[in-house]
Design a protein around this motif. Sequence first.
Motif, PDB file in Angstrom:
ATOM      1  N   ARG A   1      -0.165   0.682  -5.821  1.00 36.82           N
ATOM      2  CA  ARG A   1       0.510   0.079  -4.687  1.00 36.82           C
ATOM      3  C   ARG A   1       0.875  -1.366  -5.029  1.00 36.82           C
ATOM      4  O   ARG A   1       0.105  -2.064  -5.673  1.00 36.82           O
ATOM      5  CB  ARG A   1      -0.470   0.112  -3.525  1.00 36.82           C
TER       6      ARG A   1
ATOM      7  N   ILE B   1       2.961  -4.960  -3.262  1.00 38.81           N
ATOM      8  CA  ILE B   1       3.629  -5.587  -2.124  1.00 38.81           C
ATOM      9  C   ILE B   1       4.773  -6.428  -2.681  1.00 38.81           C
ATOM     10  O   ILE B   1       4.576  -7.263  -3.560  1.00 38.81           O
ATOM     11  CB  ILE B   1       2.639  -6.446  -1.320  1.00 38.81           C
TER      12      ILE B   1
ATOM     13  N   ASN C   1       3.975  -0.987   8.081  1.00 42.36           N
ATOM     14  CA  ASN C   1       3.334   0.321   8.224  1.00 42.36           C
ATOM     15  C   ASN C   1       4.299   1.433   8.621  1.00 42.36           C
ATOM     16  O   ASN C   1       3.888   2.545   8.912  1.00 42.36           O
ATOM     17  CB  ASN C   1       2.171   0.269   9.232  1.00 42.36           C
TER      18      ASN C   1
ATOM     19  N   THR D   1       8.651  -7.776   4.019  1.00 38.10           N
ATOM     20  CA  THR D   1       7.547  -7.426   3.141  1.00 38.10           C
ATOM     21  C   THR D   1       7.494  -5.905   3.021  1.00 38.10           C
ATOM     22  O   THR D   1       7.373  -5.204   4.032  1.00 38.10           O
ATOM     23  CB  THR D   1       6.219  -7.954   3.707  1.00 38.10           C
TER      24      THR D   1
ATOM     25  N   ASN E   1       5.710  -2.576   1.328  1.00 35.93           N
ATOM     26  CA  ASN E   1       4.517  -2.018   0.713  1.00 35.93           C
ATOM     27  C   ASN E   1       4.984  -0.783  -0.046  1.00 35.93           C
ATOM     28  O   ASN E   1       5.469   0.163   0.575  1.00 35.93           O
ATOM     29  CB  ASN E   1       3.542  -1.649   1.838  1.00 35.93           C
TER      30      ASN E   1
END
Length: 502
Positions: A414, A416, A442, A480, A482
């Motif tokens: 993962r 960012i 999310n 941002t 993810n």
Amino acid sequence: MSKHSQNTLLFIVLMNLWLFLPSAAMAGERRVIVGFHQTPGAAAEHKIIKRHRGKLRRKFRRIKALSARLTDQAIAELQSDPAVAYVEEDTPITAIEPEFGGSEYLEAWGVSHIGAASVHARGIKGAGVKIAILDTGIDYTHPDLDDNYRGGINIIDPANAADPFDDSWNSHGTHVAGIIAAQLNGNGVVGMAPEASLYAVKTLDAGGSGYISDLIAGIEWAVANDMDIVNMSIGMRKDSQALAEACANAWEAGVLLVAAAGNTGIFGLGDVLYPALYDSVIAVGATDANNTVHYISAAGAGIEFVAPGDNIYSTAVYGGYGLLTGTSQASPHVAGVAALVLSAGLDDLNGDGAADNRDLRIQLQDTALDLGEPGLDDTHGYGLVSAEAAVAKSLEKHLSLVQNRGGHRDNSRRVILKDAVYTVKLASNGVRKIMVKVFENNRYQRALSNIYSFGRPGVSRRRAKGPNGTTFTLDARGRTLNVIFIPRGRRGSSADIYINRR
Ligand SMILES: [Ca+2]
Ligand SMILES: [Ca+2]
Ligand SMILES: [Ca+2]
Ligand SMILES: [Ca+2]
């Protein structure tokens, strides 16, 4: 080797050099400098250039040379002219900028010394990162701080809780604030993270003293107000269970805690003070411009990093500036590097599924300049923090993706990505597919997510068809993202992921 063959060799080398020189001239003409064995005189120079159909540009007075525009053929002819010593390209030159961008960087030697200038030049200045300075307060009207000041609290004077103005005799908190985030505005000094958000948490009085309870209240305020980083240029010899718990709690809540190791070297003891000595807090010792630990700095078990702390010029109260020395000045340099890394983007370096303060601390450790005896040592910890190296690790990410036994979560990696456009290169070493899942706040971003399929080298000619790599971009400007990479393939197959911030 005979002289003749030496000359031949030299000639070949020169010819090869010439071939590799870039050409800026159009239509087969180059700007060159022609050197002569003897000053041939104006008429002769002119004649030589004219004979070779060139254009004289400039004659030099102190050297036997002139500059001209000549064709490649004329250059070749001139090179074999017995009067000519050499012909070289008139290469474009540019001013060599000093390592520092300007006087603000010259004034703040520590900021320059650990590589913040080149990070700022890439547009990374700590924007959006919240830093609480637990200290004597901040002169929030200072023209080099006021734009970055975002608020705070006066803990030691509840009647003036909303006003954490620095009333200390030596501008202690204001000086620390400038090291972290003095503005890049053409005046005074520049801080490590000149666009970070500063919060003054006044836990020390005008004399630079306070109680443990004030410090604990300040730490709790920082957690409650969602601070990313806390700087504590504060220390004491006495251990405190309550303070240890408050620090551990803040660390678990995701706050990076940075503290001065202490100026205990002045007493010849050099032990690291609390709270720096707690595991949850980064202890910072002070070095000078030669990377030598300053004699007043703590240097012993518990030191995690060293940073500039000798004769540091920074902001002072009532709009002033001044010099201070000690670990109080070293700690904010580390807090500032951390802020730059946070604004450049964090990875889940320890693979626990979150990119947080643990990864930030690892990144600082992995990129510090090792000093003294090789590896971690009690005098320098992991070494001198490096803004340049720490941020480079954020900007040029390399992830290894391995298909192991286990589910998606175990094999996924993962990252960012934020505030920039990123180029993502996937290179398969046998994995058949890589699922790229992108989330923002999310929320799954279908349009940005994809499944990339790859050939299978070594399986069969037919099935091996297909690329084994691909490149795509992700635009994370103003947001941002993810991003989760999940491999699909035979156990043991792998892939490399390279992510570059543009
Ligand atoms: Ca400034
Ligand atoms: Ca510690
Ligand atoms: Ca992690
Ligand atoms: Ca070392």
